[in-house]
Design a protein around this motif. Structure first.
Motif, PDB file in Angstrom:
ATOM      1  N   HIS A  70       0.859  -1.180   0.000  1.00 50.27           N
ATOM      2  CA  HIS A  70       0.000   0.000   0.000  1.00 50.27           C
ATOM      3  C   HIS A  70       0.900   1.236   0.000  1.00 50.27           C
ATOM      4  N   LEU A  71       0.694   2.120  -0.976  1.00 49.80           N
ATOM      5  CA  LEU A  71       1.523   3.319  -1.122  1.00 49.80           C
ATOM      6  C   LEU A  71       0.772   4.542  -0.609  1.00 49.80           C
ATOM      7  N   ALA A  72       1.253   5.090   0.504  1.00 52.73           N
ATOM      8  CA  ALA A  72       0.668   6.290   1.097  1.00 52.73           C
ATOM      9  C   ALA A  72       1.770   7.325   1.258  1.00 52.73           C
ATOM     10  N   VAL A  73       2.394   7.658   0.130  1.00 55.78           N
ATOM     11  CA  VAL A  73       3.567   8.522   0.073  1.00 55.78           C
ATOM     12  C   VAL A  73       3.260   9.731  -0.809  1.00 55.78           C
ATOM     13  N   PRO A  74       4.108  10.771  -0.798  1.00 57.30           N
ATOM     14  CA  PRO A  74       3.874  11.923  -1.675  1.00 57.30           C
ATOM     15  C   PRO A  74       3.701  11.534  -3.135  1.00 57.30           C
ATOM     16  N   ASN A  75       2.883  12.303  -3.833  1.00 58.16           N
ATOM     17  CA  ASN A  75       2.498  11.998  -5.215  1.00 58.16           C
ATOM     18  C   ASN A  75       3.684  11.741  -6.133  1.00 58.16           C
ATOM     19  N   VAL A  76       4.746  12.504  -5.946  1.00 66.79           N
ATOM     20  CA  VAL A  76       5.898  12.422  -6.836  1.00 66.79           C
ATOM     21  C   VAL A  76       6.551  11.038  -6.799  1.00 66.79           C
ATOM     22  N   GLU A  95      -2.354   5.341  -3.198  1.00 64.49           N
ATOM     23  CA  GLU A  95      -3.132   6.549  -2.922  1.00 64.49           C
ATOM     24  C   GLU A  95      -3.262   7.374  -4.198  1.00 64.49           C
ATOM     25  N   LYS A  96      -4.289   8.207  -4.231  1.00 67.45           N
ATOM     26  CA  LYS A  96      -4.484   9.062  -5.397  1.00 67.45           C
ATOM     27  C   LYS A  96      -3.600  10.304  -5.268  1.00 67.45           C
ATOM     28  N   PRO A  97      -3.253  10.947  -6.396  1.00 64.83           N
ATOM     29  CA  PRO A  97      -3.481  10.492  -7.764  1.00 64.83           C
ATOM     30  C   PRO A  97      -2.512   9.364  -8.109  1.00 64.83           C
ATOM     31  N   LEU A  98      -2.846   8.601  -9.150  1.00 66.23           N
ATOM     32  CA  LEU A  98      -2.019   7.456  -9.523  1.00 66.23           C
ATOM     33  C   LEU A  98      -0.597   7.872  -9.863  1.00 66.23           C
ATOM     34  N   ASP A 155     -10.667  23.657   4.840  1.00 68.50           N
ATOM     35  CA  ASP A 155     -10.106  24.941   5.276  1.00 68.50           C
ATOM     36  C   ASP A 155      -8.700  24.837   5.846  1.00 68.50           C
ATOM     37  N   TRP A 156      -8.061  23.668   5.692  1.00 60.60           N
ATOM     38  CA  TRP A 156      -6.784  23.450   6.375  1.00 60.60           C
ATOM     39  C   TRP A 156      -5.619  24.215   5.754  1.00 60.60           C
ATOM     40  N   LEU A 157      -5.823  24.830   4.578  1.00 61.34           N
ATOM     41  CA  LEU A 157      -4.791  25.669   3.961  1.00 61.34           C
ATOM     42  C   LEU A 157      -5.282  27.114   3.807  1.00 61.34           C
ATOM     43  N   LEU A 158      -6.172  27.518   4.715  1.00 59.87           N
ATOM     44  CA  LEU A 158      -6.801  28.845   4.640  1.00 59.87           C
ATOM     45  C   LEU A 158      -5.800  29.987   4.771  1.00 59.87           C
ATOM     46  N   TYR A 159      -4.835  29.860   5.674  1.00 58.96           N
ATOM     47  CA  TYR A 159      -3.899  30.952   5.955  1.00 58.96           C
ATOM     48  C   TYR A 159      -2.599  30.789   5.173  1.00 58.96           C
ATOM     49  N   ASP A 160      -1.911  31.901   4.940  1.00 59.01           N
ATOM     50  CA  ASP A 160      -0.644  31.803   4.219  1.00 59.01           C
ATOM     51  C   ASP A 160       0.443  31.173   5.076  1.00 59.01           C
ATOM     52  N   THR A 161       0.155  30.972   6.352  1.00 61.08           N
ATOM     53  CA  THR A 161       1.077  30.266   7.246  1.00 61.08           C
ATOM     54  C   THR A 161       0.823  28.755   7.246  1.00 61.08           C
ATOM     55  N   ASP A 162      -0.230  28.317   6.550  1.00 61.68           N
ATOM     56  CA  ASP A 162      -0.501  26.885   6.426  1.00 61.68           C
ATOM     57  C   ASP A 162       0.382  26.311   5.322  1.00 61.68           C
ATOM     58  N   TYR A 163       1.037  25.214   5.638  1.00 62.55           N
ATOM     59  CA  TYR A 163       1.975  24.637   4.672  1.00 62.55           C
ATOM     60  C   TYR A 163       1.963  23.113   4.753  1.00 62.55           C
ATOM     61  N   ASN A 164       2.150  22.496   3.590  1.00 58.93           N
ATOM     62  CA  ASN A 164       2.295  21.052   3.467  1.00 58.93           C
ATOM     63  C   ASN A 164       2.977  20.796   2.129  1.00 58.93           C
ATOM     64  N   TRP A 165       3.628  19.648   1.977  1.00 62.52           N
ATOM     65  CA  TRP A 165       4.320  19.346   0.716  1.00 62.52           C
ATOM     66  C   TRP A 165       3.386  19.431  -0.484  1.00 62.52           C
ATOM     67  N   ARG A 166       2.078  19.253  -0.274  1.00 57.33           N
ATOM     68  CA  ARG A 166       1.136  19.270  -1.390  1.00 57.33           C
ATOM     69  C   ARG A 166       1.085  20.612  -2.125  1.00 57.33           C
ATOM     70  N   VAL A 167       1.493  21.696  -1.469  1.00 51.82           N
ATOM     71  CA  VAL A 167       1.438  22.996  -2.139  1.00 51.82           C
ATOM     72  C   VAL A 167       2.550  23.146  -3.173  1.00 51.82           C
ATOM     73  N   LEU A 168       3.551  22.257  -3.150  1.00 55.31           N
ATOM     74  CA  LEU A 168       4.685  22.342  -4.065  1.00 55.31           C
ATOM     75  C   LEU A 168       4.410  21.555  -5.340  1.00 55.31           C
ATOM     76  N   ALA A 169       4.514  22.220  -6.478  1.00 56.19           N
ATOM     77  CA  ALA A 169       4.220  21.570  -7.760  1.00 56.19           C
ATOM     78  C   ALA A 169       5.147  20.402  -8.037  1.00 56.19           C
ATOM     79  N   ASP A 170       6.397  20.479  -7.583  1.00 54.41           N
ATOM     80  CA  ASP A 170       7.336  19.394  -7.876  1.00 54.41           C
ATOM     81  C   ASP A 170       7.124  18.183  -6.978  1.00 54.41           C
ATOM     82  N   GLN A 171       6.306  18.317  -5.939  1.00 58.65           N
ATOM     83  CA  GLN A 171       6.011  17.200  -5.038  1.00 58.65           C
ATOM     84  C   GLN A 171       4.611  16.626  -5.256  1.00 58.65           C
TER      85      GLN A 171
END
Length: 381
Positions: A70-76, A95-98, A155-171
């Motif tokens: 089972h793959l539950a790792v970053p999309n990249v 996990e999605k996306p494939l 709403d978990w990315l509502l503020y500009d101080t909210d961050y996660n690897w998902r916001v990065l296009a290369d990840q």
């Protein structure tokens, strides 16, 4: 019957332990887990009471006891890890996306076909019993579908101080809100209605073109109080929200709004399916209720109840009416469907879980959505 299967999970973040729990509830042996390094693997295995922390993905794949991964790792990482798992002869639940692109997805579909292994994408929302019930009702009625409207808001990315690897296009990929949660809506609508999109018109918005990234990564849905640390400003190009119109084959129309910056919406997917005979409305934050609207009769609210749902949904309901089933149960039921197929109890083409072909379909749609936004025009698929 599931106790003949041994599984390993890659990913120690938010969703990896959810996979572990769902598998264990079926009686499937989860031997071990792989984190980003041996220390994270060891810590996660201690927390989850798993016997074997893996030091590398190669070690996991070399374990001859492991039947499926089972793959539950970053999309990249999905594309390369799926390829390696198939080459090692392991069934794969990803996990999605494939993948990051439709080209990668197409290659994985072909590799899966040649391998004769079972492969799935974890679009778990299919397995709320109400959604299986709606699928049955639409199929049995044969009623023409006029339109499908809906949204997926968080709403978990509502503020500009909210961050996660998902916001990065290369990840995570060029799309974020659409890819991360919007594809759940797209997959669910395709699954439930049987409709096929033939054209899209999309408008994507990046609300925060810059975000403050903590020095050191944070996990998904981390509490605000846990994020008090030094930050650096980074540029963000991925979408915070999106509005998308659809034309479906056969004449039906669709409309989707996706947002990860909508205050108060913790994890809310909604759809409203308008047909010639009735309308069906569902909200994932009230997942055991289905609103049914009719013109010449009283409107109804159907509560999840195995005594009232005797078709496709019945095998995927484990508790009596009034005993709610929710998010963790959808993982268990998705994995039930997947491992039924692994054990040979499901005929080809009759799978209820999302296959790699389904996962590739969503990647093709994402390509069209990106192109439509760039051109500000309708794009045919």
């Amino acid at each position: 019957m599931y106790n003949s299967i041994t599984v390993a999970v890659a990913g120690a973040g938010f969703i990896g332990p959810v996979h572990v729990e769902g598998l264990r509830r079926l009686g499937i042996r989860v031997k071990g887990l792989l984190g980003k390094d041996l220390q994270e693997s060891t810590d996660a295995c201690k927390k989850l009471n798993l016997e074997h922390p893996y030091g590398s993905y190669e070690d996991l794949l070399a374990d001859e006891e492991i039947d499926a991964v089972h793959l539950a790792v970053p999309n990249v990482l999905h594309y390369s890890m799926v390829k390696k798992a198939l080459a090692a002869g392991k069934h794969v639940m990803c996990e999605k996306p494939l993948a990051m692109t439709s080209e990668e997805g197409a290659e994985l579909v072909e590799l899966a076909r040649k391998s004769n292994l079972k492969t799935g994408v974890n679009y778990n929302l299919r397995f709320y019993p109400i959604n299986l019930e709606v699928k049955d009702r639409l199929a049995k009625s044969g009623s023409r579908i006029f339109a499908v409207t809906g949204s997926y808001q968080q709403d978990w990315l509502l503020y500009d101080t909210d961050y996660n690897w998902r916001v990065l296009a290369d990840q995570g990929g060029a799309l974020r809100a659409v890819s991360d949660i919007g594809t759940h809506w797209l997959d669910l609508v395709h699954f439930v209605t049987g409709l096929e999109a033939e054209a899209v018109l999309a408008d994507l918005t990046t609300v925060h073109p810059q975000r403050k990234r903590p020095i050191g990564e944070v996990s998904s849905f981390t509490k605000d109080s846990e994020k008090e640390q030094a930050t650096e400003t980074i540029d963000v190009t991925t979408d915070d929200c999106a509005s998308i119109l659809f034309k479906f084959k056969g004449g039906a129309r669709g409309q989707l709004f996706v947002s990860q910056v909508s205050a108060g919406h913790k994890n809310q997917l909604k759809y409203d399916i308008a047909t010639q005979d009735a309308a069906y409305e569902w909200n994932s934050e009230r997942p055991n209720e289905l609103a049914i609207g009719r013109r010449g009769e009283l409107n109804q609210v159907l509560m999840k109840d195995p005594g009232l749902m005797t078709g496709t949904a019945a095998p995927y309901i484990n508790y009596p009416g009034g005993h709610n089933e929710g998010f963790p149960d959808t993982f268990k039921q998705c994995f039930r469907a997947f491992y039924d197929a692994v054990l040979g109890d499901t005929a080809a083409g009759e799978e209820l879980y999302a296959t790699f072909t389904d996962g590739h379909q969503e990647l093709v749609l994402c390509d069209a959505i990106l192109k439509s936004n760039a051109e500000q025009a309708w794009v045919k698929l």
